[in-house]
Design a protein around this motif. Sequence first.
Motif, PDB file in Angstrom:
ATOM      1  N   THR A   5       9.536  -0.299  12.495  1.00 20.76           N
ATOM      2  CA  THR A   5       9.567  -1.178  11.207  1.00 20.76           C
ATOM      3  C   THR A   5      10.939  -0.935  10.635  1.00 20.76           C
ATOM      4  O   THR A   5      11.291  -1.925   9.891  1.00 20.76           O
ATOM      5  CB  THR A   5       8.275  -0.543  10.333  1.00 20.76           C
ATOM      6  N   ARG A   6      11.640   0.118  10.767  1.00 18.60           N
ATOM      7  CA  ARG A   6      12.868   0.273  10.249  1.00 18.60           C
ATOM      8  C   ARG A   6      14.048  -0.551  10.872  1.00 18.60           C
ATOM      9  O   ARG A   6      14.242  -0.694  12.036  1.00 18.60           O
ATOM     10  CB  ARG A   6      13.396   1.660  10.044  1.00 18.60           C
ATOM     11  N   VAL A   7      14.939  -1.243  10.133  1.00 21.75           N
ATOM     12  CA  VAL A   7      15.624  -2.061  10.794  1.00 21.75           C
ATOM     13  C   VAL A   7      17.098  -1.459  10.716  1.00 21.75           C
ATOM     14  O   VAL A   7      17.513  -0.527   9.912  1.00 21.75           O
ATOM     15  CB  VAL A   7      15.926  -3.276   9.675  1.00 21.75           C
ATOM     16  N   ASN A   8      17.781  -1.828  11.980  1.00 23.92           N
ATOM     17  CA  ASN A   8      19.260  -1.193  12.224  1.00 23.92           C
ATOM     18  C   ASN A   8      20.485  -2.312  12.389  1.00 23.92           C
ATOM     19  O   ASN A   8      19.909  -3.233  13.328  1.00 23.92           O
ATOM     20  CB  ASN A   8      19.353  -0.314  13.377  1.00 23.92           C
ATOM     21  N   PRO A   9      21.210  -2.478  11.664  1.00 16.33           N
ATOM     22  CA  PRO A   9      22.349  -3.450  11.854  1.00 16.33           C
ATOM     23  C   PRO A   9      23.307  -2.979  13.037  1.00 16.33           C
ATOM     24  O   PRO A   9      23.843  -1.936  13.058  1.00 16.33           O
ATOM     25  CB  PRO A   9      22.940  -3.511  10.399  1.00 16.33           C
ATOM     26  N   TYR A  10      23.538  -3.811  14.244  1.00 17.43           N
ATOM     27  CA  TYR A  10      24.379  -3.563  15.186  1.00 17.43           C
ATOM     28  C   TYR A  10      25.109  -4.838  15.439  1.00 17.43           C
ATOM     29  O   TYR A  10      24.528  -5.781  15.438  1.00 17.43           O
ATOM     30  CB  TYR A  10      23.973  -3.114  16.238  1.00 17.43           C
ATOM     31  N   SER A  11      26.526  -4.741  15.393  1.00 15.53           N
ATOM     32  CA  SER A  11      27.440  -5.935  15.873  1.00 15.53           C
ATOM     33  C   SER A  11      27.358  -6.315  17.346  1.00 15.53           C
ATOM     34  O   SER A  11      27.082  -5.295  18.158  1.00 15.53           O
ATOM     35  CB  SER A  11      28.997  -5.651  15.485  1.00 15.53           C
ATOM     36  N   ALA A  30      24.814 -17.890  16.592  1.00 14.54           N
ATOM     37  CA  ALA A  30      25.490 -16.665  16.497  1.00 14.54           C
ATOM     38  C   ALA A  30      26.942 -16.778  17.086  1.00 14.54           C
ATOM     39  O   ALA A  30      27.127 -17.554  18.052  1.00 14.54           O
ATOM     40  CB  ALA A  30      24.909 -15.539  17.344  1.00 14.54           C
ATOM     41  N   GLN A  31      27.767 -16.036  16.329  1.00 14.05           N
ATOM     42  CA  GLN A  31      29.330 -16.169  17.095  1.00 14.05           C
ATOM     43  C   GLN A  31      29.486 -14.601  17.283  1.00 14.05           C
ATOM     44  O   GLN A  31      29.104 -13.679  16.839  1.00 14.05           O
ATOM     45  CB  GLN A  31      30.135 -16.833  16.044  1.00 14.05           C
ATOM     46  N   ALA A  32      30.748 -14.667  18.194  1.00 16.01           N
ATOM     47  CA  ALA A  32      31.188 -13.363  18.679  1.00 16.01           C
ATOM     48  C   ALA A  32      31.766 -12.577  17.412  1.00 16.01           C
ATOM     49  O   ALA A  32      32.347 -13.130  16.544  1.00 16.01           O
ATOM     50  CB  ALA A  32      32.534 -13.431  19.589  1.00 16.01           C
ATOM     51  N   GLY A  33      31.496 -11.269  17.351  1.00 20.19           N
ATOM     52  CA  GLY A  33      31.611 -10.325  16.196  1.00 20.19           C
ATOM     53  C   GLY A  33      30.775 -10.406  14.917  1.00 20.19           C
ATOM     54  O   GLY A  33      30.772  -9.192  14.238  1.00 20.19           O
ATOM     55  N   GLN A  34      29.911 -10.982  15.123  1.00 19.84           N
ATOM     56  CA  GLN A  34      28.658 -11.249  13.957  1.00 19.84           C
ATOM     57  C   GLN A  34      27.734  -9.950  14.340  1.00 19.84           C
ATOM     58  O   GLN A  34      27.726  -9.334  15.375  1.00 19.84           O
ATOM     59  CB  GLN A  34      28.054 -12.392  13.976  1.00 19.84           C
ATOM     60  N   PHE A  35      26.893  -9.451  13.285  1.00 23.05           N
ATOM     61  CA  PHE A  35      26.072  -8.589  13.551  1.00 23.05           C
ATOM     62  C   PHE A  35      24.505  -9.079  13.344  1.00 23.05           C
ATOM     63  O   PHE A  35      24.333 -10.225  12.758  1.00 23.05           O
ATOM     64  CB  PHE A  35      26.074  -7.274  12.667  1.00 23.05           C
ATOM     65  N   PHE A  36      23.503  -8.537  13.907  1.00 18.46           N
ATOM     66  CA  PHE A  36      22.002  -8.784  13.803  1.00 18.46           C
ATOM     67  C   PHE A  36      21.373  -7.434  13.137  1.00 18.46           C
ATOM     68  O   PHE A  36      22.070  -6.415  13.417  1.00 18.46           O
ATOM     69  CB  PHE A  36      21.441  -9.224  14.853  1.00 18.46           C
ATOM     70  N   ASN A  37      20.352  -7.682  12.280  1.00 21.28           N
ATOM     71  CA  ASN A  37      19.334  -6.411  12.323  1.00 21.28           C
ATOM     72  C   ASN A  37      18.333  -6.336  13.286  1.00 21.28           C
ATOM     73  O   ASN A  37      17.907  -7.717  13.522  1.00 21.28           O
ATOM     74  CB  ASN A  37      18.816  -6.618  10.776  1.00 21.28           C
ATOM     75  N   TRP A  38      18.127  -5.254  13.964  1.00 19.74           N
ATOM     76  CA  TRP A  38      17.340  -5.215  15.228  1.00 19.74           C
ATOM     77  C   TRP A  38      16.096  -4.299  14.948  1.00 19.74           C
ATOM     78  O   TRP A  38      16.304  -3.105  14.090  1.00 19.74           O
ATOM     79  CB  TRP A  38      18.418  -4.426  16.282  1.00 19.74           C
ATOM     80  N   ARG A  39      15.136  -4.530  15.452  1.00 20.04           N
ATOM     81  CA  ARG A  39      13.960  -3.843  15.724  1.00 20.04           C
ATOM     82  C   ARG A  39      13.364  -3.936  16.935  1.00 20.04           C
ATOM     83  O   ARG A  39      13.268  -4.984  17.665  1.00 20.04           O
ATOM     84  CB  ARG A  39      12.600  -4.283  14.446  1.00 20.04           C
ATOM     85  N   PHE A  40      13.065  -2.947  17.500  1.00 17.45           N
ATOM     86  CA  PHE A  40      12.747  -2.811  18.932  1.00 17.45           C
ATOM     87  C   PHE A  40      11.133  -2.343  18.989  1.00 17.45           C
ATOM     88  O   PHE A  40      10.702  -1.153  18.429  1.00 17.45           O
ATOM     89  CB  PHE A  40      13.416  -1.636  19.652  1.00 17.45           C
ATOM     90  N   LEU A  41      10.152  -3.092  19.504  1.00 18.89           N
ATOM     91  CA  LEU A  41       8.753  -2.904  19.414  1.00 18.89           C
ATOM     92  C   LEU A  41       8.517  -1.650  20.473  1.00 18.89           C
ATOM     93  O   LEU A  41       8.938  -1.666  21.490  1.00 18.89           O
ATOM     94  CB  LEU A  41       7.876  -4.072  19.525  1.00 18.89           C
ATOM     95  N   GLY A  42       7.328  -0.872  20.031  1.00 16.51           N
ATOM     96  CA  GLY A  42       6.930  -0.088  21.180  1.00 16.51           C
ATOM     97  C   GLY A  42       7.592   1.261  21.017  1.00 16.51           C
ATOM     98  O   GLY A  42       7.160   2.063  21.918  1.00 16.51           O
ATOM     99  N   ARG A  43       8.004   1.589  20.019  1.00 16.95           N
ATOM    100  CA  ARG A  43       8.683   2.897  19.663  1.00 16.95           C
ATOM    101  C   ARG A  43       8.547   3.510  18.170  1.00 16.95           C
ATOM    102  O   ARG A  43       8.197   2.300  17.529  1.00 16.95           O
ATOM    103  CB  ARG A  43      10.279   3.038  19.963  1.00 16.95           C
ATOM    104  N   SER A  44       8.282   4.635  17.994  1.00 18.74           N
ATOM    105  CA  SER A  44       8.206   5.216  16.495  1.00 18.74           C
ATOM    106  C   SER A  44       9.263   4.526  15.740  1.00 18.74           C
ATOM    107  O   SER A  44      10.465   4.640  16.443  1.00 18.74           O
ATOM    108  CB  SER A  44       8.258   6.641  16.629  1.00 18.74           C
ATOM    109  N   GLY A  45       9.019   4.361  14.580  1.00 10.65           N
ATOM    110  CA  GLY A  45      10.242   3.912  13.483  1.00 10.65           C
ATOM    111  C   GLY A  45      10.661   2.430  13.780  1.00 10.65           C
ATOM    112  O   GLY A  45      11.673   1.979  13.284  1.00 10.65           O
TER     113      GLY A  45
END
Length: 490
Positions: free
Chosen positions: A304-310, A287-302
Amino acid sequence: MAGTQVRHRIGPDIECVSISLAPVSPLADPAVSSVNGFPVRRVPRWWRDFSGALLWGLVLWVTALWMSSGGLNDVGSIGGFMSTFGRLTGLVASALLLVQVFLMARVPFVEQAWGQDHLTRIHRVVGFASFNLMLAHIVLITLGYAATSPLGLWGTIVDFTLNYAGMLLAIAGTLALCMVVVTSVRRARRRMRYESWHLIHLYGYLGAGLALPHQLWTGADFLQSRTATIFWWSAYAACAIAVLVYRIAVPLVMSLTSQLRVVEVRRDAEDVTTVTVAGRNLDDLGAQAGQFFNWRFLGRSGWTRVNPYSLSAAPTSTTLRFTAKHLGDGSAALARLKVGSRVLIEGPYGRLHPGVRTRPKVLLFAAGIGVTPMRALLEALPQEAGQVTILHRVSAQSDLVLGDEIRALAAERGARYVVVDGHRMTGRQSWLPQRAAHLDDVAGLRQIVPDVAEREVYLCGAEAWMVAAESALRGAGVPADAIHVEHFAL
């Protein structure tokens, strides 16, 4: 060391705040491989040219295969003409459908060459072209066969549906693709949550998969020669492998080996949250500064849905950090994340990073929450005093996101930090606020950054604002290949 704050005006009615210092950083060469320990991984420019040539080469190869199987031999009658070009449109539609799937697979070579923003635009154009060609294929083949069949039009449709191998699956695949295309129309897209749109968009894989049996079992152009058969089977296999490897296997292995967990959840404003995650061997992510990932946080509702954050801070060997505005259910739930939650990621993606830089001078140009990747870039870009300007457009000073951090970084790194505040302009699409309505966009930009035409520009913000800002940059003389963008709405 504290920065020097200077107020100056753009014309008689609008005032900006500029913060700058003049310490000298030891790393000012855009060709360096790291700065302050943060990696700068260069992306060879020929990668883009080579991958683009492959796309056009694929279309030409498919057309050549069609010609080698007697493509124009049966155009003497109306039925033969429609059937012949029905075959061609079907072949090109299939090839473009495979290109779409490959683009969705996020193969590193292609993603790094183009970035997700450009890939999404290409994907959109290729997708609509493929869909229209597929419809043309269906209509032309049906009419062509009906013109030479005693069954007539409706009899031919029934005969196709019931008696041709794989046709029912192909119909189901076509319906899946229709759903994807309809929800990709901009008006429909804007009415949907990102999470719902993303889930529906995955039906593109299903549509491509369901169309495969029909093409490979009954398509004459798929079976007419060993070369054609090997090519089409290989193309489908390559796309399937790319999806399985880069959309499923690599992210899963990456998430499991890095053991990412939430270590801090910080409320920066009523509708802005910063999340820091920690893990091991994060250098391996590339990873380099300024790029983004698609994130999933286990242990909460939803989850399975991915969210992109820089990334809003330069990545380290142990931590990743992003800052998000609460624009939907997924981002609003970030404020309720629990420390210790497991995290799954896909990425890194995007071309907002130091590795695409080709010019010594840089403008980091952002609006609202779009400043978050710029803050990370400010931290990691090699620079001398005065080489980097960060220009942040906000509705009010109270809306500054990560403002204190950016001020401190600007002071430390010798950058210039300019804030332009004011309500959105009415009457015309502009990156400037209403108070600067007497200025055109190019003049306003040149007053703040007189040498903008000499700069590499990183651009991020809301969709309409970015269109106006990019137009102003080009009008000010910045070449298109020196403007790097990341759109929120695609």
